[in-house]
Every structure is written in structure tokens, then in C-alpha cells.
Design a protein around this motif. Structure first.
Motif, PDB file in Angstrom:
ATOM      1  N   TRP A  27      50.233 -19.487  -3.362  1.00 25.60           N
ATOM      2  CA  TRP A  27      49.726 -20.485  -2.421  1.00 25.60           C
ATOM      3  C   TRP A  27      50.714 -20.754  -1.293  1.00 25.60           C
ATOM      4  O   TRP A  27      51.905 -20.498  -1.394  1.00 25.60           O
ATOM      5  N   SER A  78      55.644 -23.126   0.075  1.00 23.61           N
ATOM      6  CA  SER A  78      55.016 -22.044  -0.675  1.00 23.61           C
ATOM      7  C   SER A  78      55.379 -22.101  -2.150  1.00 23.61           C
ATOM      8  O   SER A  78      56.197 -22.915  -2.584  1.00 23.61           O
ATOM      9  N   PHE A  88      45.552 -15.000   1.601  1.00 21.87           N
ATOM     10  CA  PHE A  88      45.242 -15.963   0.548  1.00 21.87           C
ATOM     11  C   PHE A  88      44.308 -15.347  -0.505  1.00 21.87           C
ATOM     12  O   PHE A  88      43.512 -16.038  -1.117  1.00 21.87           O
ATOM     13  N   VAL A  91      44.930 -16.786  -4.281  1.00 27.95           N
ATOM     14  CA  VAL A  91      45.067 -18.246  -4.345  1.00 27.95           C
ATOM     15  C   VAL A  91      43.784 -18.825  -4.938  1.00 27.95           C
ATOM     16  O   VAL A  91      42.683 -18.366  -4.628  1.00 27.95           O
ATOM     17  N   ARG A 306      40.112 -22.521   3.363  1.00 26.56           N
ATOM     18  CA  ARG A 306      40.903 -21.882   2.315  1.00 26.56           C
ATOM     19  C   ARG A 306      40.414 -22.301   0.935  1.00 26.56           C
ATOM     20  O   ARG A 306      40.299 -21.494   0.028  1.00 26.56           O
TER      21      ARG A 306
END
Length: 310
Positions: A27, A78, A88, A91, A306
Motif C-alpha cells: 500500500w 508506504s 496498486f 493492494v 483506489r
């Protein structure tokens, strides 16, 4: 009320949450803004801040709070002390219980982010769990507990608690001597504080150097020199700046008409108010009211995208 309370109330600073929950995988938190204060509270696990102020990367643990002001250099947070993800694909957004790391993240929009009011504060403010003090520590734990076990109204409750966090962060900076110039430093001066309190309480009053001097019990020269040295600008210039910041808060956070805002801020002529407002902010009061800062909108949208793709 004291000068700090009146300042925060006058600006109508409100926290806006962008994410509270857990994350798994590689992440990244990339929240940089020229117009807003960003805050990140670690509710679980650990993370690393990659920023010029900390070399090597700064480790954050559960209960740590970090705040970035608009004049902070570019930074990211991070999952790794050495790796910064470029995509991503690995994630996943989860609940705090299921996540490897938990966060409460949000921002506070500022009307005049480059004013001396904010630039006098540290660009990055780190408060470790062990440094928070009794009241702030309790508040952080309340937020963490609410984010871990969400119920009806959790989002609203966390936002309002975060409003209080920001005031406690400001008080922390003042009490820990992290501010040596600017309005927050001047609040500690027993001669200047009464004048600041009245300015913050009554922005629409027709302030003159003479009337402010009488509050401080100083001559015009002594007061002007002392005020300018501490605050960073002459008294009447600060009054004008405070009126604009107050106007920005009223336009964003209330339903007051532009005429009423102008009067509240000491302008008998709406056209004169609008002219000065546009010169200060680059847009007319009406346009300012309906438009949020572009970068905050982009950050919020990016965060939502996201989470949706996770």
C-alpha cells in the motif's frame, strides 16, 4: 474565550475524512496538497514516511499521528522502509481487523494556506503515542476504537473528533515551543494576546492602530514593533488578512449571503469586499463558495478509486 479558540472557530476549520479502515499488500498513501492540511493516524500496525525531513524513512506505529501542512515537501507513506509502490495491483482495502495496517486519514481545507498563520507552524508535525499527553491520547484512542468497531454515525463521529485533534495539535505546538514566530507564538505574549483575541472575535470592527494599542497598553510605536516582530506583519495588515480568512470560512461553511459576509467582515460595500476578495483568492466570492480546491478534490477522488479497485 481565548485567542486560539476564537481563531479556530472564526476560520470554521472542519476535518474531512478520506479513508478509515485497513489495508493489506504493497500500500501507499500519497496525500500532498498546496491548500489543505493532511493528517494520518495509525490505528493498527506500522508504516513508513518517505520525506526529505526523515532520512532514512520514518517508522510510524499504532497510535502515532502525523500532520502535513501545505508548505511541507512532497512525501508518501508506504508499507515498506525502502520500497515505494508504483502501482496498486497488490493492494486490498479491508476492515481494520482484517488489515495488516489501519489508518484514519483526512484533510482540513484552508482559505489562505500560504499566509503566515500557517507557514509559521512546522511543515510536518509528528506526535508519537507516547508524546500525546493525557487528553490527546484519550482522543486518539476514541478515534481508533470507533474506526475498529464502526456503528451508525461512525464517519460523522470520527470527523468531529478529528476537529478536536487539530486544536490539540495546535496547542501541542505552542506548549512544546515548536512555534517561535507568527500568530500562535504571539498568543503567548501578554501584551499582544488581548489585541489578537478582540481581532479574532470582532473582525468587522473598524480597527485602528490606536484602538489596538489601547488593548495592549502600549504606545503606537511599541505595539506596532512588537506585533510585527511576533506575528510577521503590521497590525492593520493582519486585520485585513484575518477578515479574508474569516470570509473564506463563512462562505464555505455557512449559508450566509455574500452581503452578510461582507458586513460581518467589516465591509460596508459589497463591491469593495468582492474586489478585495478576488484580489486575494483569484476568484469572486460566489465562485469560491461553490468550488473546492482542485487538488483536494483530486486526492479524494483518487483515494476512492483506489479503494474501489482494491
Amino acid at each position: 474565550m481565548d485567542a486560539l479558540t476564537l481563531l479556530v472557530d472564526g476560520l470554521r476549520l472542519r476535518a474531512r475524512l478520506t479513508y478509515w479502515g485497513g489495508v493489506c499488500g504493497d500500500w501507499l498513501m500519497d496525500h500532498n496538497s498546496d491548500t489543505a492540511i493532511w493528517f494520518h493516524l495509525l490505528s493498527k500496525g506500522e508504516g513508513w514516511v518517505h520525506a526529505p525531513a526523515w532520512q532514512p524513512a520514518l517508522r510510524l506505529e499504532e497510535g502515532d499521528l502525523i500532520v502535513f501542512l501545505p508548505h511541507a515537501p512532497r512525501h508518501v507513506i508506504s508499507y515498506s522502509p525502502s520500497e515505494i509502490p508504483t502501482d496498486f495491483s497488490n493492494v486490498r482495502a479491508t476492515s481494520v481487523d482484517e488489515g495488516e495496517t489501519g489508518f484514519v486519514c483526512g484533510f482540513i481545507e484552508l482559505g489562505m494556506p500560504r499566509s503566515s498563520l500557517w507557514t509559521a507552524l512546522p511543515a510536518e508535525i509528528l506526535i508519537r503515542k507516547s508524546q500525546a499527553g493525557e487528553i490527546l491520547s484519550w482522543l486518539l484512542q476514541l478515534i481508533i476504537k470507533e474506526s475498529i468497531t464502526p456503528r451508525f454515525g461512525t464517519n460523522s463521529i470520527i470527523e468531529r473528533l478529528c476537529d478536536s485533534i487539530f486544536v490539540l495539535v495546535l496547542r501541542h505546538c505552542i506548549e512544546e515551543n515548536l512555534v517561535h514566530q507568527g500568530v500562535f507564538a504571539a498568543m503567548q505574549d501578554h501584551r499582544i494576546e488581548p489585541a489578537l483575541t478582540r481581532i479574532h472575535r470582532e473582525p468587522g470592527r473598524p480597527w485602528t492602530l490606536e484602538s489596538l494599542c489601547s488593548l495592549a497598553g502600549l504606545s503606537k510605536t511599541a505595539f506596532s514593533n512588537r506585533f510585527t516582530e511576533l506575528v510577521g506583519c503590521p497590525p492593520i495588515e493582519y486585520v485585513a488578512t484575518w477578515r479574508m480568512q474569516t470570509a473564506a470560512g463563512l462562505l464555505r461553511e455557512t449559508g450566509m449571503t455574500i452581503d452578510d459576509v461582507a458586513e460581518r467582515c467589516g465591509y460596508r460595500s459589497v463591491s469593495a469586499f468582492s474586489k478585495i476578495f478576488k484580489r486575494t483568492f483569484g476568484v469572486a466570492p460566489g465562485s469560491f463558495r461553490i468550488a473546492r480546491p482542485h487538488d483536494c478534490m483530486a486526492q479524494e477522488r483518487e483515494s476512492t478509486e483506489r479503494r474501489s479497485s482494491a
